[in-house]
Design a protein around this motif. Structure first.
Motif, mmCIF file in Angstrom:
data_model
loop_
_atom_site.group_PDB
_atom_site.id
_atom_site.type_symbol
_atom_site.label_atom_id
_atom_site.label_comp_id
_atom_site.label_asym_id
_atom_site.label_seq_id
_atom_site.Cartn_x
_atom_site.Cartn_y
_atom_site.Cartn_z
ATOM 1 N N GLY A 381 0.842 -1.188 0.000
ATOM 2 C CA GLY A 381 0.000 0.000 0.000
ATOM 3 C C GLY A 381 0.875 1.234 0.000
ATOM 4 O O GLY A 381 1.839 1.319 0.764
ATOM 5 N N VAL A 382 0.582 2.220 -0.846
ATOM 6 C CA VAL A 382 1.430 3.397 -1.022
ATOM 7 C C VAL A 382 0.582 4.660 -0.905
ATOM 8 O O VAL A 382 -0.570 4.699 -1.369
ATOM 9 C CB VAL A 382 2.143 3.362 -2.384
ATOM 10 N N GLY A 383 1.137 5.696 -0.276
ATOM 11 C CA GLY A 383 0.481 6.987 -0.171
ATOM 12 C C GLY A 383 1.495 8.114 -0.133
ATOM 13 O O GLY A 383 2.672 7.899 0.180
ATOM 14 N N VAL A 384 1.036 9.327 -0.454
ATOM 15 C CA VAL A 384 1.892 10.514 -0.429
ATOM 16 C C VAL A 384 1.226 11.565 0.446
ATOM 17 O O VAL A 384 0.058 11.907 0.236
ATOM 18 C CB VAL A 384 2.120 11.077 -1.848
ATOM 19 N N ALA A 385 1.971 12.075 1.431
ATOM 20 C CA ALA A 385 1.455 13.108 2.336
ATOM 21 C C ALA A 385 2.105 14.445 2.022
ATOM 22 O O ALA A 385 3.313 14.517 1.776
ATOM 23 C CB ALA A 385 1.726 12.727 3.786
ATOM 24 N N ALA A 386 1.296 15.498 2.015
ATOM 25 C CA ALA A 386 1.828 16.861 1.967
ATOM 26 C C ALA A 386 2.059 17.333 3.404
ATOM 27 O O ALA A 386 1.265 17.038 4.296
ATOM 28 C CB ALA A 386 0.855 17.784 1.253
#
Length: 473
Positions: A381-386
Motif C-alpha cells: 500500500g502506497v500513499g503521499v502526504a503533503a
C-alpha cells in the motif's frame, strides 16, 4: 523780571524733588514684598502644588498607570526559554495538542515599569486566564483561570504557569451561537381566519402573529434568540486537537485589579494561534509496478493557496499492515506523538504513522519517487502526504500495487514461447550448432593460422636478404 536758573541746576533740583525720603523708600519696598508673596501664594493654590503632587504628575521621577506594554507575555516549550513568534507557531500544532505536550506561560513586569509598579497597591490581585471575552465580567468566571497572586508577589517574581497544549486548545469563556426561529401561529376557526406568521429567529426571535377573522388564531411561540453560552473550563468541546480543522486562536489574558478577576488597574492579552490544519493531500497519485520497486507520482499542491507547504513524504505498507523499512532509515519533517505501534497498526497511512515512511523528506518541487528494495509478487500500500511548516501532514488513502520482475531481451528469449536455444547470451543468436559445423569451423581456423604463419615467414626472409647484401665493387 525773574532770572532763570542754569539748566544743570534745574535738573539737579528736579532729581531731589522726585527722590523719596529714606523712610518712604523702606515702606514702598515692604509693600512690594507683600504683593510678590501674595502672587506666589495665589499661584501655588491655583496649581495645587506640593512635593507629592509633583511626583505623581511626572517629571524626571514621575509615574503613570500601568499599560499592556509594561508586561511581557510569553510561551515556553522548554522551561525558562521563551519562544519567538515563529517557533511558537510551530510548537502550537496538532501533534503538540494530541500529545498533550507540556507548555509554560510566563508573565513578568518589564524593567521600564518598575516606577509605575510602586504606585499599585500591593494587595491588588494579578489573575491569568485563557478564553474568549474574559475581559467582560459577565464571562470571566467561565474562562480558564490559570493563576491568581497578590501584586506584591507578581512584582517580585512574575508568573510562570505549567500547563499543556491540549488545555490551550480548548474553548473557554463566551461562545456565540445562532438563534432558532419561532413556530408558526395557528389559524382561526372559520374560513376567514388567517394563520399566524412564522416567528423569526435572530437575537430576539419574535413569535408568529395572531390569526385574524373567526376565532382568533394563536400566535406562534417566540424563537429563541442568539445567545452567549458559557463553556465551563472542564468541558470537552469539539474544538480540541484534531477537530480544529479550520485552525484555532486562543487568547491569553492578564488582569491586575482590586480583587481577583478584576481588571480595573490593567487588562492585557496575547493571541495564541494554533495551526492544527494539515495541508491538502496531493491529487492524482499514481503507482506503477517495477522490478523490486514501485514508482509513485502525484500532482503538486498549489503553493499560492497553501503558502506554508514544506514538502512531501512517501509512505508504504506491506500488505496493509507490516512495516517495510526500519525506523530511522529516512528523514522526515512530520511532527507526531511518536506512534508506538508498527506491525498491525490500524490504517497506518490514514493515521500518518511515521513508522511506515518509505522516502526521505522531499522538496515541494518533486512530484515522483521510486521506492526500491521491495519484493516482487508482494502487494504494497502506497500513499503521499503533503507536509506544512508546522509539521502537520495530510492523511492518505493507500493505493495498492505489486512489484513484478522485469525481463530483458535475453531472459525473454530464453524463457519465452517458443524458447530460444542460444547459450552465448545476447550475441549468440544462431541456433545450436551441429558436430559437422563445429569440425568445419575448427578446420577453417587452422587453415587461417597456417596462412598467417607462411606470410610472416616470407616477410622475414625478404627482410634478411636485403640487409646482408653490400654494394658491388
Amino acid at each position: 523780571m525773574s532770572r532763570s536758573l542754569p539748566l544743570f541746576r534745574r535738573t539737579a533740583r528736579a532729581r531731589r524733588a522726585s527722590t523719596p525720603a529714606p523712610g518712604a523708600r523702606a515702606s514702598r519696598a515692604a509693600r512690594l514684598r507683600v504683593v510678590v508673596l501674595a502672587a506666589v501664594a495665589a499661584a501655588t493654590v491655583l496649581a495645587g502644588w506640593s512635593p507629592r503632587a509633583q511626583a505623581q504628575s511626572g517629571g524626571t521621577s514621575g509615574t503613570s498607570s500601568l499599560s499592556g506594554s509594561d508586561v511581557f507575555l510569553g510561551v515556553q516549550k522548554v522551561k525558562n526559554v521563551n519562544l519567538n513568534d515563529l517557533d511558537r507557531a510551530i510548537f502550537l500544532n496538532r501533534a503538540s495538542c494530541e500529545c498533550k505536550r507540556t507548555a509554560w506561560i510566563k508573565a513578568v513586569l518589564n524593567v521600564s515599569a518598575t516606577a509605575k509598579a510602586t504606585q499599585v497597591p500591593s494587595t491588588n490581585r494579578v489573575t491569568m486566564y485563557l478564553g474568549n471575552n474574559c475581559d467582560d465580567l459577565r464571562y470571566t468566571t467561565s474562562c480558564n483561570k490559570l493563576a491568581s497572586v497578590p501584586f506584591s508577589d507578581f512584582r517580585l517574581n512574575g508568573l510562570l504557569i505549567q500547563t499543556d497544549v491540549s488545555v490551550i486548545a480548548q474553548n473557554y469563556g463566551a461562545v456565540t451561537t445562532s438563534g432558532s426561529g419561532g413556530t408558526s401561529g395557528s389559524g382561526g376557526t372559520d374560513a376567514s381566519g388567517s394563520g399566524g406568521a412564522t416567528g423569526s429567529g435572530g437575537a430576539t426571535g419574535s413569535g408568529g402573529a395572531t390569526g385574524s377573522g373567526g376565532t382568533a388564531g394563536s400566535g406562534g411561540d417566540s424563537g429563541s434568540g442568539g445567545s452567549t453560552v458559557e463553556v465551563p473550563p472542564d468541558a470537552e468541546t469539539t474544538a480540541l486537537c484534531g477537530s480544529l480543522s479550520d485552525g484555532f486562536t486562543q487568547t491569553l489574558w492578564l488582569f491586575v485589579g482590586t480583587n481577583e478577576g478584576k481588571n480595573d488597574t490593567l487588562s492585557t492579552s496575547m493571541p495564541l494561534a494554533m495551526d492544527v490544519k494539515p495541508p491538502p493531500a496531493p491529487a492524482n497519485v499514481k503507482v506503477a509496478a517495477a522490478n523490486e520497486a514501485l514508482i509513485v507520482s502525484w500532482d503538486a499542491v498549489d503553493k499560492t493557496i497553501t503558502s506554508d507547504l514544506q514538502g512531501y513524504q512517501v509512505f508504504c505498507t506491506r500488505t496493509d499492515q507490516y512495516q517495510v523499512f526500519g525506523d530511522g532509515t529516512f528523514n522526515t519533517s512530520i511532527d507526531t506523538c511518536g506512534d508506538i505501534i508498527t506491525d498491525g497498526a490500524p490504517e497506518p497511512l490514514k493515521n500518518v504513522n511515521t513508522h511506515f515512511i518509505c522516502s526521505d523528506f522531499l522538496s515541494v518541487s518533486e512530484t515522483s519517487h521510486r521506492i526500491k528494495i521491495l519484493q516482487n509478487g508482494i502487494m504494497y500500500g502506497v500513499g503521499v502526504a503533503a507536509v506544512d511548516k508546522q509539521g502537520n501532514a495530510s492523511p492518505m488513502d493507500p493505493i495498492y500495487m505489486t512489484p513484478v520482475e522485469t525481463l530483458d531481451f535475453y531472459r525473454q528469449y530464453r524463457h519465452g514461447d517458443p524458447e530460444g536455444t542460444a547459450t552465448g547470451g545476447a550475441c549468440a543468436v544462431a541456433g545450436r550448432p551441429s558436430r559437422g559445423g563445429v569440425a568445419a569451423g575448427a578446420a577453417a581456423t587452422s587453415l587461417a593460422a597456417i596462412a598467417v604463419a607462411l606470410v610472416r615467414r616470407r616477410r622475414r626472409r625478404s627482410g634478411g636478404a636485403g640487409t646482408s647484401r653490400g654494394p658491388r665493387s
